[in-house]
Write an enzyme that holds these catalytic residues in place. Sequence first.
Site, PDB file in Angstrom:
ATOM      1  N   SER A 102      -0.196   6.983  -0.706  1.00  0.00           N
ATOM      2  CA  SER A 102      -0.903   6.968  -1.530  1.00  0.00           C
ATOM      3  C   SER A 102       0.206   6.367  -2.867  1.00  0.00           C
ATOM      4  CB  SER A 102      -1.387   8.459  -2.321  1.00  0.00           C
ATOM      5  OG  SER A 102      -2.614   8.088  -3.140  1.00  0.00           O
ATOM      6  N   ASP A 243      -4.589   2.008  -6.421  1.00  0.00           N
ATOM      7  CA  ASP A 243      -3.291   2.326  -6.001  1.00  0.00           C
ATOM      8  C   ASP A 243      -3.024   1.664  -4.640  1.00  0.00           C
ATOM      9  OD1 ASP A 243      -4.915   3.861  -4.689  1.00  0.00           O
ATOM     10  OD2 ASP A 243      -3.599   6.094  -4.692  1.00  0.00           O
ATOM     11  N   ASP A 245      -3.084   3.319  -1.232  1.00  0.00           N
ATOM     12  CA  ASP A 245      -3.693   2.910  -0.045  1.00  0.00           C
ATOM     13  C   ASP A 245      -5.686   3.035  -0.287  1.00  0.00           C
ATOM     14  OD1 ASP A 245      -4.098   5.920  -1.698  1.00  0.00           O
ATOM     15  OD2 ASP A 245      -4.650   6.681   0.343  1.00  0.00           O
ATOM     16  N   ASP A 247      -7.961   4.242  -2.790  1.00  0.00           N
ATOM     17  CA  ASP A 247      -8.476   5.784  -2.737  1.00  0.00           C
ATOM     18  C   ASP A 247      -8.487   6.217  -4.536  1.00  0.00           C
ATOM     19  OD1 ASP A 247      -6.284   7.137  -3.246  1.00  0.00           O
ATOM     20  OD2 ASP A 247      -6.690   8.884  -1.743  1.00  0.00           O
TER      21      ASP A 247
END
Length: 450
Positions: A102, A243, A245, A247
């Site tokens: 992340s 960010d 990834d 999400d």
Amino acid sequence: MARRYFGTDGIRGQSNVFPMTPDLAMRVGIAVGTIFRRGHHRHRVVIGKDTRLSGYMLENALVAGFTAAGLDVFLLGPIPTPAVAMLTRSLRADIGVMISASHNPFSDNGIKLFGPDGYKLSDELELEIEDLLDKDIYAQLAKPAEIGRAKRVDGDIYRYIEFVKRTLPRDVTLSGLRIAIDCANGAAYKVAPAALWELGAEVVTIGNEPNGININLECGSTHPEALQKKLHEVRADIGIALDGDADRVIIVDERGEIVDGDQLMAVIADSWAADNTLRGGGIVATVMSNLGLERFLGDKGLTLARTKVGDRYVVEHMRNHNFNVGGEQSGHIVLSDYGTTGDGLVAALQVLAKVKRSGLTVSEVCRKFEPVPQLLKNVRISGGKPLENPIVLQAIADAESALANNGRLVIRPSGTEPLIRVMAEGDDSAKVEKIVNDLVGVISSARSAA
């Protein structure tokens, strides 16, 4: 039962240091494959990743584990976490895997798991996986003729782009908007600019040149300074920071001011309530969300249900109580009408729809409430249990008494890093600052004495 490998968002750690080693990744593949190898159909798993250098290593280790367990593997390449959740359902896979840490630096990595319904696995399933990991995992291998196959899948990135575009109301286009977007040199470096451009926006992109080690490096939602600079430079109407990834999302308004997840949830909840599409009578957020958000919703006749930190717990509460908007202050926004997990790009489109329909500026749309003074500090720990220290417990009790009914105190271990997070908020900013600093000092002393 104590969790040995899983934190609040899958398994995470420094690459090539336990538990983020090729050996454990392969064992995870075997264990998860064994659990989801139900029925007599041919089983399949989809695997996506962000742009970290260690993603290649972990991807191959997971492929070895899943194929050894008898599952076929579809490799999606660099793709956002919400895309993996969506494609797990769309491709009718038994399991979805995202290799990502992340917002963490490139040196970390992680493994996130999704069930066939696209939702993150329950605590019970994660404990079942942990139990298998500590057993003779190789006793679970498939027979020679049942070993799985692996192949790279082309084109599914475009399936996700089309999905994202469909979440923008059909009567809205982004024409006339100049959007600066920071992809954090991460998983959305292709899909996010493409989706915005196809919806009609003029797109200025930064953080779209990943090299394996620059993911989240002075960019993205945790470092919006680069986006603020670019927004002023090109005079954009809005900045969108994802960010690693994709999400989570943070918005920068036309003045260069940060709009966090609490404000974004307020915008979406207010808009959906006006359209009679908001379910549950309010929204779901975590204990970290600002008291100002709770007060804003209360003034609108809406509720704020709080969960412990972690978007999985937000989603769990949403599912159990029929909410369709939830999220975290950090920018995880879950809109269950569209997806099963946080999706930064989809959340940003809901805000853009409000901007276009209202004719207002981003700052006018997104400043829904005045945040209560809030301060968060982290204490790094290397072991021990300082939160069980009697001196620390007394200091916490004293702090709660000092805040009384005019604020909140949240002290918790991080689920993803070796940190203890200390957060206080209240109407008196000086008191909040003193409480946090005092507690950080007490916890640091207890840590040193442990």
